[in-house]
Scaffold this motif. Structure first.
Motif, PDB file in Angstrom:
ATOM      1  N   ARG A 194      40.907   3.780  34.087  1.00 32.05           N
ATOM      2  CA  ARG A 194      40.477   5.090  34.594  1.00 32.05           C
ATOM      3  C   ARG A 194      39.106   5.028  35.255  1.00 32.05           C
ATOM      4  O   ARG A 194      38.769   5.861  36.091  1.00 32.05           O
ATOM      5  CB  ARG A 194      40.435   6.098  33.447  1.00 32.05           C
ATOM      6  CG  ARG A 194      41.739   6.276  32.691  1.00 32.05           C
ATOM      7  CD  ARG A 194      42.719   7.107  33.465  1.00 32.05           C
ATOM      8  NE  ARG A 194      43.797   7.556  32.603  1.00 32.05           N
ATOM      9  CZ  ARG A 194      45.078   7.384  32.857  1.00 32.05           C
ATOM     10  NH1 ARG A 194      45.439   6.756  33.964  1.00 32.05           N
ATOM     11  NH2 ARG A 194      46.005   7.837  32.038  1.00 32.05           N
ATOM     12  N   ASP A 195      38.277   4.035  34.849  1.00 27.78           N
ATOM     13  CA  ASP A 195      36.920   3.987  35.376  1.00 27.78           C
ATOM     14  C   ASP A 195      36.862   3.575  36.846  1.00 27.78           C
ATOM     15  O   ASP A 195      35.774   3.489  37.420  1.00 27.78           O
ATOM     16  CB  ASP A 195      36.030   3.062  34.537  1.00 27.78           C
ATOM     17  CG  ASP A 195      36.583   1.650  34.400  1.00 27.78           C
ATOM     18  OD1 ASP A 195      37.658   1.369  34.963  1.00 27.78           O
ATOM     19  OD2 ASP A 195      35.926   0.823  33.725  1.00 27.78           O
ATOM     20  N   ARG A 196      38.006   3.301  37.457  1.00 23.17           N
ATOM     21  CA  ARG A 196      38.009   3.110  38.917  1.00 23.17           C
ATOM     22  C   ARG A 196      37.421   4.339  39.606  1.00 23.17           C
ATOM     23  O   ARG A 196      36.699   4.227  40.595  1.00 23.17           O
ATOM     24  CB  ARG A 196      39.449   2.919  39.415  1.00 23.17           C
ATOM     25  CG  ARG A 196      39.973   1.507  39.379  1.00 23.17           C
ATOM     26  CD  ARG A 196      41.356   1.465  39.951  1.00 23.17           C
ATOM     27  NE  ARG A 196      41.637   0.190  40.588  1.00 23.17           N
ATOM     28  CZ  ARG A 196      42.701  -0.048  41.325  1.00 23.17           C
ATOM     29  NH1 ARG A 196      43.586   0.899  41.528  1.00 23.17           N
ATOM     30  NH2 ARG A 196      42.890  -1.229  41.885  1.00 23.17           N
ATOM     31  N   LEU A 197      37.784   5.518  39.086  1.00 28.82           N
ATOM     32  CA  LEU A 197      37.303   6.776  39.658  1.00 28.82           C
ATOM     33  C   LEU A 197      36.524   7.612  38.656  1.00 28.82           C
ATOM     34  O   LEU A 197      35.700   8.426  39.052  1.00 28.82           O
ATOM     35  CB  LEU A 197      38.483   7.617  40.171  1.00 28.82           C
ATOM     36  CG  LEU A 197      39.391   7.013  41.234  1.00 28.82           C
ATOM     37  CD1 LEU A 197      40.498   8.001  41.579  1.00 28.82           C
ATOM     38  CD2 LEU A 197      38.609   6.651  42.481  1.00 28.82           C
ATOM     39  N   LEU A 198      36.836   7.427  37.376  1.00 20.65           N
ATOM     40  CA  LEU A 198      36.284   8.297  36.345  1.00 20.65           C
ATOM     41  C   LEU A 198      35.324   7.512  35.455  1.00 20.65           C
ATOM     42  O   LEU A 198      35.751   6.727  34.594  1.00 20.65           O
ATOM     43  CB  LEU A 198      37.432   8.869  35.502  1.00 20.65           C
ATOM     44  CG  LEU A 198      37.090   9.813  34.351  1.00 20.65           C
ATOM     45  CD1 LEU A 198      36.251  10.991  34.841  1.00 20.65           C
ATOM     46  CD2 LEU A 198      38.377  10.294  33.677  1.00 20.65           C
ATOM     47  N   PRO A 199      34.007   7.684  35.605  1.00 19.12           N
ATOM     48  CA  PRO A 199      33.050   6.974  34.770  1.00 19.12           C
ATOM     49  C   PRO A 199      33.322   7.231  33.283  1.00 19.12           C
ATOM     50  O   PRO A 199      33.612   8.368  32.892  1.00 19.12           O
ATOM     51  CB  PRO A 199      31.697   7.571  35.192  1.00 19.12           C
ATOM     52  CG  PRO A 199      31.917   8.021  36.614  1.00 19.12           C
ATOM     53  CD  PRO A 199      33.340   8.522  36.638  1.00 19.12           C
ATOM     54  N   PRO A 200      33.265   6.195  32.460  1.00 18.06           N
ATOM     55  CA  PRO A 200      33.575   6.351  31.028  1.00 18.06           C
ATOM     56  C   PRO A 200      32.810   7.485  30.353  1.00 18.06           C
ATOM     57  O   PRO A 200      33.344   8.165  29.474  1.00 18.06           O
ATOM     58  CB  PRO A 200      33.196   4.989  30.441  1.00 18.06           C
ATOM     59  CG  PRO A 200      33.365   4.024  31.580  1.00 18.06           C
ATOM     60  CD  PRO A 200      32.959   4.791  32.808  1.00 18.06           C
ATOM     61  N   ALA A 201      31.570   7.699  30.759  1.00 14.19           N
ATOM     62  CA  ALA A 201      30.758   8.741  30.115  1.00 14.19           C
ATOM     63  C   ALA A 201      31.324  10.133  30.351  1.00 14.19           C
ATOM     64  O   ALA A 201      31.024  11.067  29.593  1.00 14.19           O
ATOM     65  CB  ALA A 201      29.319   8.662  30.639  1.00 14.19           C
ATOM     66  N   TYR A 202      32.146  10.282  31.390  1.00 14.13           N
ATOM     67  CA  TYR A 202      32.663  11.598  31.731  1.00 14.13           C
ATOM     68  C   TYR A 202      34.122  11.795  31.309  1.00 14.13           C
ATOM     69  O   TYR A 202      34.670  12.883  31.472  1.00 14.13           O
ATOM     70  CB  TYR A 202      32.567  11.831  33.246  1.00 14.13           C
ATOM     71  CG  TYR A 202      31.177  11.719  33.822  1.00 14.13           C
ATOM     72  CD1 TYR A 202      30.048  11.963  33.045  1.00 14.13           C
ATOM     73  CD2 TYR A 202      30.985  11.360  35.158  1.00 14.13           C
ATOM     74  CE1 TYR A 202      28.777  11.861  33.575  1.00 14.13           C
ATOM     75  CE2 TYR A 202      29.710  11.259  35.700  1.00 14.13           C
ATOM     76  CZ  TYR A 202      28.619  11.505  34.908  1.00 14.13           C
ATOM     77  OH  TYR A 202      27.360  11.405  35.438  1.00 14.13           O
ATOM     78  N   ARG A 203      34.723  10.748  30.787  1.00  6.86           N
ATOM     79  CA  ARG A 203      36.172  10.801  30.545  1.00  6.86           C
ATOM     80  C   ARG A 203      36.565  11.951  29.611  1.00  6.86           C
ATOM     81  O   ARG A 203      37.504  12.698  29.891  1.00  6.86           O
ATOM     82  CB  ARG A 203      36.666   9.471  29.982  1.00  6.86           C
ATOM     83  CG  ARG A 203      38.158   9.476  29.696  1.00  6.86           C
ATOM     84  CD  ARG A 203      38.698   8.091  29.475  1.00  6.86           C
ATOM     85  NE  ARG A 203      40.119   8.104  29.170  1.00  6.86           N
ATOM     86  CZ  ARG A 203      40.916   7.064  29.238  1.00  6.86           C
ATOM     87  NH1 ARG A 203      40.433   5.900  29.621  1.00  6.86           N
ATOM     88  NH2 ARG A 203      42.184   7.161  28.927  1.00  6.86           N
ATOM     89  N   LYS A 204      35.861  12.117  28.490  1.00 13.68           N
ATOM     90  CA  LYS A 204      36.233  13.160  27.534  1.00 13.68           C
ATOM     91  C   LYS A 204      35.961  14.563  28.074  1.00 13.68           C
ATOM     92  O   LYS A 204      36.523  15.541  27.577  1.00 13.68           O
ATOM     93  CB  LYS A 204      35.507  12.945  26.210  1.00 13.68           C
ATOM     94  CG  LYS A 204      36.018  11.744  25.431  1.00 13.68           C
ATOM     95  CD  LYS A 204      35.364  11.650  24.064  1.00 13.68           C
ATOM     96  CE  LYS A 204      35.936  10.484  23.270  1.00 13.68           C
ATOM     97  NZ  LYS A 204      35.312  10.369  21.927  1.00 13.68           N
ATOM     98  N   LEU A 205      35.098  14.658  29.069  1.00 16.42           N
ATOM     99  CA  LEU A 205      34.849  15.960  29.682  1.00 16.42           C
ATOM    100  C   LEU A 205      35.995  16.360  30.611  1.00 16.42           C
ATOM    101  O   LEU A 205      36.251  17.547  30.813  1.00 16.42           O
ATOM    102  CB  LEU A 205      33.543  15.926  30.476  1.00 16.42           C
ATOM    103  CG  LEU A 205      32.261  15.660  29.683  1.00 16.42           C
ATOM    104  CD1 LEU A 205      31.080  15.520  30.637  1.00 16.42           C
ATOM    105  CD2 LEU A 205      32.019  16.767  28.673  1.00 16.42           C
ATOM    106  N   VAL A 206      36.677  15.365  31.173  1.00 18.42           N
ATOM    107  CA  VAL A 206      37.720  15.617  32.172  1.00 18.42           C
ATOM    108  C   VAL A 206      39.113  15.582  31.560  1.00 18.42           C
ATOM    109  O   VAL A 206      39.943  16.464  31.814  1.00 18.42           O
ATOM    110  CB  VAL A 206      37.620  14.579  33.313  1.00 18.42           C
ATOM    111  CG1 VAL A 206      38.808  14.707  34.268  1.00 18.42           C
ATOM    112  CG2 VAL A 206      36.310  14.761  34.066  1.00 18.42           C
ATOM    113  N   ILE A 207      39.410  14.560  30.745  1.00 20.65           N
ATOM    114  CA  ILE A 207      40.726  14.429  30.122  1.00 20.65           C
ATOM    115  C   ILE A 207      40.609  14.969  28.710  1.00 20.65           C
ATOM    116  O   ILE A 207      40.008  14.353  27.838  1.00 20.65           O
ATOM    117  CB  ILE A 207      41.196  12.959  30.113  1.00 20.65           C
ATOM    118  CG1 ILE A 207      41.249  12.428  31.552  1.00 20.65           C
ATOM    119  CG2 ILE A 207      42.564  12.842  29.454  1.00 20.65           C
ATOM    120  CD1 ILE A 207      41.684  10.981  31.654  1.00 20.65           C
TER     121      ILE A 207
END
Length: 324
Positions: free
Chosen positions: A229-242
Motif C-alpha cells: 500500500r505504501d506505493r501511494l499510501l504512506p504507512p503513517a497515514y494508513r490507519k487514517l485512510v483505511i
C-alpha cells in the motif's frame, strides 16, 4: 464522461454492476462480467457454499440447486422481495436469512437500474448475468486470464501477490495463468529485486512523469491495487485512510501519494491534509473540487453522507473548504 452518459450506459446494459473482484460490487463492461465473476468462482465456492459463510444445514448440493433455480427465476428482472418469496417455500427448514445472504452474493446476477441519482436505489432488482446450466468450478482458468489481463492493463507492472490480492484468488492460480500468457507478458525486476509482471506492449511513463493533484474516490481501486500500500499510501497515514471495517476514505493525492482526506458537503469539498501543502497544490485541488461539485450538483451533492461518522473520528485536522 457526463453523469447522464453513465446513466444511459447502465440503462442500455453497456455497463453492468455485479459482484466480481474481492467479492464486492463493481461496475464493468458486460462482455467482461462473466469472466470476472467466473475467475473468482473457486473463492466464492469455498466461502459461500462450502466455507465460513455457509449457513448451518446447507449442503453443497442443496446450495447449488438453489443457485441454479434462482438463476432460472431471474432470467427476467426480479426484486429482492420477489426473490425472497421464491426462496421461502424451498428452504426446507434452513435459516432464511443465512441462505438468502449466500444466494444474493454467490449467484451470478447483475443489478437492474432502478432510477435515482446514481442509476440505482435501495430498491434492489437483479437479473441473471447469463444462462448457464451449471456452475463449473473448473472453468475459471481462462476467466482468470481475462481478469489478469485487465488488471495489468490498469495497474501493471505488478507482482503475483498483487494480482491475487486484488482479485482475492490463490497465488498459485495467478502463476499458472501468467505462464499460460507467455509471449503476451514479460517479467521485470522490481526496485526491491522482486519479479514484476506486465503486458509486453504496456506503456510505462518515465519515473519523473508529473502526477498532478487529484481527489481520489472512496474505495478507489488505485489505492487497493497492490499489496504494498505504501506505493501511494504512506504507512503513517494508513490507519487514517483505511478504517477498521474496510472502508477506504476519499483521499487527496499529491505528487502520487496520499496527503489527506476529503468529503463533499453542501458548501463544496472539505479537505483535511495530513501535512502542509503549498499554495499551488491547493489551487490545483480547488480546480478539481470545482469540477466535482459541478458534476455532483444534479444528482447528489453529498454522496458519502452515510460515512461522515468516520470523518468525525479522525484526529483534529486543519480543514480547508474548496467551494464549487
Amino acid at each position: 464522461m457526463e453523469a447522464a452518459d453513465l446513466d444511459t450506459a447502465f440503462a442500455g446494459r453497456r455497463v453492468v454492476r455485479g459482484t466480481t473482484m474481492r467479492m464486492t460490487l463493481h461496475a464493468v463492461h458486460p462482455d467482461d462480467y462473466p469472466a470476472l465473476r467466473d475467475a473468482i468462482e473457486p473463492t466464492m465456492y469455498a466461502t459461500h457454499l462450502d466455507g465460513r459463510f455457509t449457513p448451518p444445514g446447507l449442503t453443497v448440493e442443496a446450495g447449488q440447486a438453489l443457485v441454479e433455480g434462482l438463476m432460472a427465476f431471474t432470467a427476467e428482472p426480479r426484486t429482492v422481495q420477489e426473490m425472497k418469496d421464491w426462496l421461502e417455500p424451498r428452504l426446507g427448514g434452513l435459516p432464511a436469512a443465512g441462505v438468502w445472504a449466500v444466494l444474493r452474493s454467490y449467484t451470478p446476477m447483475v443489478r437492474v437500474p432502478t432510477g435515482g441519482p446514481w442509476s440505482f436505489t435501495t430498491r434492489v432488482s437483479c437479473v441473471a448475468s447469463s444462462p448457464r446450466p451449471t456452475l463449473d468450478l473448473n472453468a475459471s482458468a481462462e476467466a482468470l486470464g481475462v481478469l489478469t489481463r485487465r488488471y495489468l492493463q490498469a495497474f501493471g507492472p505488478a507482482t503475483v501477490a498483487d494480482v491475487a490480492q486484488f482479485a482475492l484468488v490463490q497465488q498459485a492460480r495467478v502463476k499458472k495463468v501468467l505462464r499460460a500468457m507467455d509471449g503476451e507478458v514479460e517479467q521485470l525486476e522490481g526496485p526491491d529485486g522482486r519479479p514484476l509482471w506486465d503486458l509486453r506492449d504496456a506503456s510505462r511513463p518515465p519515473e519523473d512523469t508529473p502526477a498532478p493533484p487529484r481527489l481520489m474516490a472512496m474505495w478507489d481501486n488505485t489505492l487497493l491495487a497492490h499489496t504494498a500500500r505504501d506505493r501511494l499510501l504512506p504507512p503513517a497515514y494508513r490507519k487514517l485512510v483505511i478504517r477498521a471495517n474496510g472502508d477506504v476514505l476519499p483521499t487527496l493525492l499529491v505528487d502520487g501519494h496520499v496527503a489527506g482526506v476529503w468529503r463533499p458537503t453542501d458548501s463544496g469539498i472539505e479537505a483535511a491534509p495530513f501535512h502542509p501543502l503549498p499554495d499551488e497544490t491547493w489551487d490545483a485541488l480547488a480546480t478539481e473540487a470545482k469540477a466535482l461539485v459541478t458534476w455532483l450538483a444534479d444528482r447528489d451533492p453529498h454522496p458519502y453522507r452515510r460515512y461522515d461518522r468516520w470523518w468525525h473520528k479522525l484526529p483534529d485536522l486543519k480543514t480547508m473548504l474548496l467551494p464549487g
